[in-house]
Design an enzyme around this catalytic site. Structure first.
Site, PDB file in Angstrom:
ATOM      1  CG  ASP A  79      -2.052   4.576   8.969  1.00  0.00           C
ATOM      2  OD1 ASP A  79      -0.844   4.299   9.146  1.00  0.00           O
ATOM      3  OD2 ASP A  79      -2.669   4.274   7.933  1.00  0.00           O
ATOM      4  CB  SER A 132      -0.947   0.005   1.209  1.00  0.00           C
ATOM      5  OG  SER A 132      -0.213  -0.148   2.420  1.00  0.00           O
ATOM      6  CG  HIS A 139      -0.744   3.737   5.008  1.00  0.00           C
ATOM      7  ND1 HIS A 139      -1.213   2.924   6.013  1.00  0.00           N
ATOM      8  CD2 HIS A 139      -0.493   2.933   3.942  1.00  0.00           C
ATOM      9  CE1 HIS A 139      -1.251   1.671   5.584  1.00  0.00           C
ATOM     10  NE2 HIS A 139      -0.821   1.640   4.335  1.00  0.00           N
TER      11      HIS A 139
END
Length: 417
Positions: free
Chosen positions: A396, A151, A399
């Site tokens: 998070d 990702s 990311h």
């Protein structure tokens, strides 16, 4: 014999004056000729005859900034600093680019501060050129560019697409999203910018149907063809794999097929499993890639920032509420594993096919301020207010917001191209 009398003083003065005048005339004539030879056609005479303040400032800046133009063979991008530029504007926003996942659309998801968008990476010994979308598309004319990995690599792909798509007319571009393979096409340039999902590069039992429990994941370390068959015929390949390997100190690895069930696996230390898996990738590249037709890149690990103690913020909660980069030079946190970095370096150094390393780790290490934090989604849904108020469990810090740090990765990538 009578001694010669010296010349009268008035005559001496007259001769000296005449000689000085002649010398001055010849010097002025010669100097004018030299300036004319060196002058630029667009400069005025006044520019030659005076050194104004701006000229002095330029000379001073040249003396202070002796960095050379970017050369991937000469310039080390690891050594440098983030410089705040309040006039800097990203080439896109998460509202202007229609191809961004909601997971990385921080402003859309409620992030209000914007200073994280105004930092530029400045290497110590060279100048990193700005990203030029027209130049990028011209370099890709008639070619396929594919980002392969997890990702984080998908974020780099989306960043690249968003940095170029805005100069293309609506009817001359297209996007086709798939579960494992997505393709953006710039029709006028006959170019495609693609992403292929392979979080380990090699095959695993969690490639498509994601297994949430890391203890149930199994890596098939000697198998890659299931993914690699989609990479053939691509002109520029950009690989990445790291964060999925960091799910434990030991990983379950398997040689052979999953067809006989998932018995017979062996648990290996993570760096060892990583080395075996990366060797399988390297062997495929060396056996299947023609370096005269395909360029191969490898993006180094993207650091995570889940321990605020790493940057001496003992009262912090991971990367939550961080608004400035770390200023300490050569900072290296617990979210980056040097053993894994050394595996990449040692394997790529022995490959027959040349691999260009996009070393983004050190420059990204400083950017604790640029993660999605609580301005993201989980399980396909935006975080609720209750979840946002619990950053310890929901922030998070893996990311990155887009626009953001991956734009700098692509700035570096384009400079290599």
């Amino acid at each position: 014999m009578k001694p010669k009398l010296p010349l009268p003083l008035p005559i001496i003065v007259l001769l000296v004056s005449a000689f000085a005048f002649l010398s001055l005339f010849l010097y002025a004539h010669t100097s004018t000729s030299l300036f004319n030879l060196k002058s630029c056609p667009n400069k005025t005479n006044s520019a030659h005859n005076s050194r104004d303040k701006s000229g002095e400032e330029k000379i001073k800046s040249w003396e202070m900034d002796d960095r050379f133009e970017f050369d991937p063979e000469e310039c080390s991008v690891n050594s440098g600093k983030w410089m705040f530029n309040k006039t800097l504007k990203p080439l896109y926003t998460d509202r202007s680019c229609p191809y961004l996942d909601r997971q990385v659309s921080c402003v859309k998801n409620g992030r209000r501060d914007s200073d994280y968008l105004r930092w530029e990476w400045q290497p110590d010994d060279c100048s990193l050129p700005r990203f030029n979308p027209e130049v990028a598309l011209k370099k890709l004319r008639g070619k396929r560019l594919m980002f392969v990995g997890d990702s984080l690599q998908r974020g780099q792909w989306q960043s690249f697409v968003c940095m170029v798509e805005w100069i293309i007319d609506e009817d001359k571009k297209s996007m086709k999203r798939g579960r494992s393979h997505s393709v953006f096409k710039a029709k006028e340039y006959e170019a495609s910018i693609e992403f292929y999902w392979a979080p380990f590069l090699i095959e695993s039992n969690t490639d498509m149907k994601i297994i949430g429990d890391p203890k149930k994941r199994i890596m098939r370390v000697d198998s890659i063809e299931k993914h690699a068959k989609h990479w053939t015929g691509v002109n520029i390949l950009v690989f990445n794999t790291y964060v999925w390997w960091m799910s434990g100190l030991r990983l379950k690895t398997l040689w052979g097929s999953f067809a006989n069930g998932e018995e017979g696996y062996e648990e290996l230390d993570t760096p060892i499993a990583y080395k075996i898996g990366l060797k399988t990738w390297a062997n495929w590249v060396d056996s299947n890639i023609n370096p005269n037709k395909t360029r191969v890149f490898f993006t180094t690990m993207s650091p995570t920032h889940t321990r605020s103690e790493d940057w001496n913020n003992t009262k912090g909660i991971k990367c939550y509420n961080e608004t400035k980069p770390i200023r300490k030079r050569k900072h290296w946190g617990s979210g980056s594993d040097k053993r894994m970095m050394s595996v990449v370096a040692s394997i790529t150094a022995k490959m027959k096919v040349p691999v260009s390393i996009l070393n983004i780790t050190q420059l990204s290490e400083y950017r604790i301020d640029a993660h999605t934090s609580v301005y993201t989604e989980t399980g396909g849904k935006l975080l609720t207010d209750e979840q946002k108020n619990d950053p310890l469990h929901h922030a998070d810090c893996i990311h990155w917001c887009l626009p953001g740090v991956p734009d700098t990765w692509n700035q570096l990538f384009l400079a290599h191209l």
